[in-house]
Design a protein around this motif. Sequence first.
Motif, short mmCIF file in Angstrom:
data_model
loop_
_atom_site.label_atom_id
_atom_site.label_comp_id
_atom_site.label_asym_id
_atom_site.label_seq_id
_atom_site.Cartn_x
_atom_site.Cartn_y
_atom_site.Cartn_z
N LYS A 34 0.84 -1.20 0.00
CA LYS A 34 0.00 0.00 0.00
C LYS A 34 0.87 1.25 0.00
CE LYS A 34 -4.25 -1.72 0.81
NZ LYS A 34 -4.00 -2.75 -0.23
N ARG A 35 0.37 2.30 -0.63
CA ARG A 35 1.00 3.60 -0.56
C ARG A 35 0.54 4.29 0.72
NH1 ARG A 35 0.74 5.55 -6.81
NH2 ARG A 35 2.02 7.22 -5.94
N PHE A 36 1.29 5.32 1.08
CA PHE A 36 0.98 6.10 2.29
C PHE A 36 -0.50 6.48 2.35
CE2 PHE A 36 0.94 9.79 5.04
CZ PHE A 36 1.91 9.53 5.99
N LYS A 37 -0.97 7.04 1.27
CA LYS A 37 -2.37 7.50 1.24
C LYS A 37 -3.38 6.37 1.34
CE LYS A 37 -1.99 12.00 -0.82
NZ LYS A 37 -2.42 12.97 -1.83
N LYS A 40 -3.60 5.51 5.01
CA LYS A 40 -4.42 6.56 5.63
C LYS A 40 -5.91 6.40 5.34
CE LYS A 40 -3.91 10.58 6.62
NZ LYS A 40 -4.06 11.42 7.81
N ALA A 41 -6.22 5.99 4.13
CA ALA A 41 -7.63 5.89 3.74
C ALA A 41 -8.41 4.95 4.66
CB ALA A 41 -7.74 5.42 2.28
N GLN A 42 -7.73 3.90 5.15
CA GLN A 42 -8.41 2.95 6.05
C GLN A 42 -8.34 3.39 7.52
OE1 GLN A 42 -8.44 -1.28 6.01
NE2 GLN A 42 -7.66 -1.42 3.95
N ILE A 43 -7.41 4.31 7.82
CA ILE A 43 -7.25 4.75 9.22
C ILE A 43 -7.23 6.28 9.24
CG2 ILE A 43 -5.97 4.32 11.36
CD1 ILE A 43 -4.36 2.16 9.85
N ARG A 49 1.81 12.62 10.62
CA ARG A 49 3.03 12.57 11.42
C ARG A 49 3.17 11.22 12.14
NH1 ARG A 49 4.52 13.29 16.49
NH2 ARG A 49 2.42 13.75 17.21
N ILE A 50 2.07 10.78 12.72
CA ILE A 50 2.13 9.50 13.46
C ILE A 50 2.30 8.33 12.49
CG2 ILE A 50 0.84 7.93 14.97
CD1 ILE A 50 1.70 10.25 16.55
N LEU A 51 1.63 8.41 11.35
CA LEU A 51 1.79 7.31 10.39
C LEU A 51 3.25 7.21 9.94
CD1 LEU A 51 0.91 5.02 8.59
CD2 LEU A 51 -0.11 6.66 7.01
N THR A 52 3.86 8.36 9.65
CA THR A 52 5.28 8.37 9.25
C THR A 52 6.15 7.76 10.34
OG1 THR A 52 4.86 10.40 8.02
CG2 THR A 52 7.17 9.90 8.51
N ARG A 75 7.16 6.24 -7.08
CA ARG A 75 6.09 5.56 -6.34
C ARG A 75 6.71 4.82 -5.16
NH1 ARG A 75 3.40 0.39 -7.59
NH2 ARG A 75 4.69 0.32 -9.44
N ILE A 76 6.16 5.03 -3.98
CA ILE A 76 6.67 4.36 -2.78
C ILE A 76 5.55 3.53 -2.18
CG2 ILE A 76 7.62 4.68 -0.45
CD1 ILE A 76 8.77 7.35 -1.50
#
Lengths: 102, 102
Positions: A34-37, A40-43, A49-52, A75-76
């Motif tokens: 999954k990508r960062f976003k 985030k979409a599920q949480i 900041r906290i996800l990072t 793409r990460i």
Amino acid sequence: MDYSQMCPKYELAIELLGKKWTGLMIRVLLDGPKRFKEIKAQIPEMSDRILTERIKELEKLDVIKRNVYPEKPVRIEYELSEKGKALEPVIKAIQFWGEKWV
Amino acid sequence: MDYSQMCPKYELAIELLGKKWTGLMIRVLLDGPKRFKEIKAQIPEMSDRILTERIKELEKLDVIKRNVYPEKPVRIEYELSEKGKALEPVIKAIQFWGEKWV
């Protein structure tokens, strides 16, 4: 199983898993890279900041891997390592308990 | 299992289980009914105040039961309810993961 004394490995495992957001992130990543976003979409209540921060912690613990694809734009993606994927029985057991008892 | 969206029951279950000390207390009580001091003996770093607080929380959530035996002096024991005992597969899965990967 011997429950008559505490096990340090159990203590460390539950400390990792019980940290706020971590158990949710691992569940999300069991769906695949999954990508960062996408995480985030599920949480959505978790801040960027906290996800990072959590991603970095889980990379250090070798629970997740960071894949960089040299496209334009770059793409990460994050995915569970073998150690991370091995948490699936834990996540499933929590899910089943939750469905029955929560 | 569908990991493509978050499940509120999973969220609540991991919130309960991930709270500091709770996952350790449940493991201790899988050994059978225990008195306050017997729980403490396996988790010595936890303060009396916090243990009292957690016991009350887990009683409210119907995860543990408080048994009072009218002896002299009165004997009080805590044990897992049916809901609490149902967490054993979760605790075992965490233990197995911990033994392999921690």
